[in-house]
Write a protein that holds these residues in place. Structure first.
Motif, PDB file in Angstrom:
ATOM      1  N   ILE A 320       0.834  -1.204   0.000  1.00  0.00           N
ATOM      2  CA  ILE A 320       0.000   0.000   0.000  1.00  0.00           C
ATOM      3  C   ILE A 320       0.869   1.256   0.000  1.00  0.00           C
ATOM      4  CG2 ILE A 320      -1.665   1.310   1.368  1.00  0.00           C
ATOM      5  CD1 ILE A 320      -2.822  -1.362   2.325  1.00  0.00           C
ATOM      6  N   ILE A 321       1.937   1.234   0.791  1.00  0.00           N
ATOM      7  CA  ILE A 321       2.857   2.379   0.819  1.00  0.00           C
ATOM      8  C   ILE A 321       3.473   2.602  -0.556  1.00  0.00           C
ATOM      9  CG2 ILE A 321       5.039   3.243   1.765  1.00  0.00           C
ATOM     10  CD1 ILE A 321       4.340   1.659   4.333  1.00  0.00           C
ATOM     11  N   GLY A 322       3.917   1.510  -1.204  1.00  0.00           N
ATOM     12  CA  GLY A 322       4.538   1.634  -2.514  1.00  0.00           C
ATOM     13  C   GLY A 322       3.589   2.195  -3.546  1.00  0.00           C
ATOM     14  N   ALA A 323       2.359   1.667  -3.582  1.00  0.00           N
ATOM     15  CA  ALA A 323       1.386   2.161  -4.561  1.00  0.00           C
ATOM     16  C   ALA A 323       1.025   3.620  -4.290  1.00  0.00           C
ATOM     17  CB  ALA A 323       0.141   1.282  -4.527  1.00  0.00           C
ATOM     18  N   SER A 324       0.841   3.962  -3.029  1.00  0.00           N
ATOM     19  CA  SER A 324       0.462   5.333  -2.681  1.00  0.00           C
ATOM     20  C   SER A 324       1.576   6.316  -3.019  1.00  0.00           C
ATOM     21  CB  SER A 324       0.119   5.420  -1.191  1.00  0.00           C
ATOM     22  OG  SER A 324      -0.949   4.562  -0.865  1.00  0.00           O
ATOM     23  N   SER A 325       2.815   5.920  -2.756  1.00  0.00           N
ATOM     24  CA  SER A 325       3.950   6.795  -3.069  1.00  0.00           C
ATOM     25  C   SER A 325       4.042   7.074  -4.567  1.00  0.00           C
ATOM     26  CB  SER A 325       5.246   6.165  -2.555  1.00  0.00           C
ATOM     27  OG  SER A 325       6.348   6.998  -2.811  1.00  0.00           O
TER      28      SER A 325
END
Length: 458
Positions: A320-325
């Motif tokens: 989720i962090i990777g996609a959001s970033s």
């Protein structure tokens, strides 16, 4: 009695973590104006005004949350960036020593020492009159944090030895950290505007003093002799080479990089790319607090129902962090920016809440159940990201671009998520026959073992 005492100790630790993060962020809307005033700038930060400040004169400073000022290359901006990073840098250097000391003397005395240093740091901030004093106060905070944060988290892990109580207690501590980071900028801005530069720091110093006194009443260091028979913890260098602990530490560092690198850069990008107003920049991170707390709550509930999937919650959070970033550079207005920032904070909550209890469990089953050094390693992981952020992030944006920075951070998180598969079978590990476990199995032979047996029965 033991349950009530550990609940009160949890309150003490949560207040200590709250104070540390409030002091970490309370200077965000204050410092640029503070430094400009020291140089005779009439109380205005000029070009270095933080996100959310109006930069047009001595009055009407924004009271909205702001983040690190951008590092545009000016000497003042460089000084501010170094000032923000100095806390994490010293904390990074001291943590190996603090973890070892905590393992040898117990948790209460280092926690009290950390609170005393934080009190001294806060008081120094209140009466600082030049940059050197500010730098000393900020560095002193890093020294206090290395003891207070590590000892506090380790104390929670020790007192809440069984799941799911341990996950709930650590989740509560994480929520306090998040709330401290959110509440500090408006708290500091309001008091700085209407009561003067010293009042925000004096208020925090008083709360810190009260917290230390409460700790002295609840668990006076060395007062009960409970640590007399406490086994010596595994040395920190041996814990660092444990592959399972290394995987967790890498995940904690990687997942916090987007937050640490976006804080000093996103304000300038929003102004340049979408013409964001001052209030929009100031409110950028405000909504992210709520998904962070939601992430903590969801992970605690899932961990209680499905404890064998802790690794999956962490991997999901990193994805989720990777996609959001990666989505941040595609945003075109203030409303769109809020969504990926909330996703980043939600993902960080999943990772932290899932993996911090995992560290304690790994120590229980593979080493000696003493937690100072292992949580010093966790603190080192956080400090790596936050020491680099205020100094490095602006240079990366300047040379490569804001979009490339976010894509790189997102890719790093997405690629690291599968590494947590390595932790899949951790829950099936059997406790090692450490010195502490053998003592408990054979029956209490000393005061420390008697107390631990009573806590287990309770």
């Amino acid at each position: 009695e033991a349950r009530r005492q550990r609940r009160l100790l949890l309150v003490v630790v949560c207040v200590a973590l709250l104070l540390d993060n409030m002091l970490y962020m309370v200077i965000v809307p204050i410092i640029p104006d503070y430094i400009a005033a020291m140089r005779g700038g009439g109380g205005t930060a000029g070009p270095s005004a933080p996100a959310g400040g109006n930069g047009s004169g001595g009055g009407n400073r924004s009271l909205l949350p702001a983040r690190y000022p951008p590092t545009s290359g000016s000497n003042e901006d460089v000084q501010i960036g170094v000032l923000f990073a100095s806390k994490a840098m010293l904390q990074l250097l001291v943590n190996p020593l603090s973890g070892t000391l905590i393992d040898r003397v117990g948790y209460e005395a280092p926690l009290l020492a950390g609170l005393a240093v934080l009190f001294l740091s806060t008081a120094t901030f209140a009466f600082a009159e030049n940059y050197a004093t500010l730098f000393a106060a900020r560095s002193l905070q890093g020294l206090g944090s290395a003891f207070a944060d590590t000892a506090g988290i380790a104390l929670i892990a020790d007192r809440y030895a069984e799941e799911p109580a341990r996950s709930r207690a650590l989740g509560t501590a994480l929520a306090c950290i998040s709330f401290g980071s959110l509440a500090a900028p408006p708290f500091g801005g309001v008091l700085y505007e209407f009561a003067g530069k010293r009042v925000p720091f004096l208020v925090l110093a008083c709360v810190c003093l009260l917290d230390g006194l409460m700790l002295l009443v609840l668990a006076p260091p060395g007062g009960t002799g409970a640590r007399a028979n406490m086994p010596v913890g595994t040395p920190i260098h041996r814990l660092m080479i444990d592959p399972y602990i290394a995987v967790v530490a890498g995940a904690l560092a990687t997942c916090n990089i987007p937050l640490a690198f976006l804080e000093p850069t996103i304000a300038n990008w929003m102004k340049d790319s979408m013409g964001a107003s001052e209030w929009e920049v100031g409110l950028t991170w405000l909504p992210a607090f709520f998904p962070h707390v939601l992430g903590v709550y969801v992970t605690v509930q899932l961990a209680a129902a499905y404890p064998h999937l802790q690794w999956f919650y962490g991997a999901l959070g990193m994805a989720i962090i990777g996609a959001s970033s990666c989505l941040v550079p595609a945003c075109r207005n203030f409303g769109q920016v809020i969504i990926p920032l909330c996703g980043i904070c939600f993902g960080i909550a999943l990772v932290d809440t899932a993996l911090l209890p995992t560290l304690a469990f790994l120590v229980d089953v593979r080493h000696v159940s003493v937690y100072g050094s292992v949580y010093a390693i966790a603190d080192i992981s956080y400090c790596v990201a936050y020491a680099l952020g205020p100094i490095v992030a602006g240079q990366i944006v300047h040379t490569m671009g804001f979009a490339q920075l976010n894509l790189g951070m997102g890719l790093a998180n997405v690629l690291y998520a599968p590494v947590l598969l390595f932790l899949k079978n951790v829950c099936q590990m059997k406790p090692s026959h450490s010195e502490r476990n053998i003592l408990l199995e054979e029956g209490p032979k000393g005061l420390y073992d008697t107390i631990k047996m009573e806590e287990r029965k309770g």
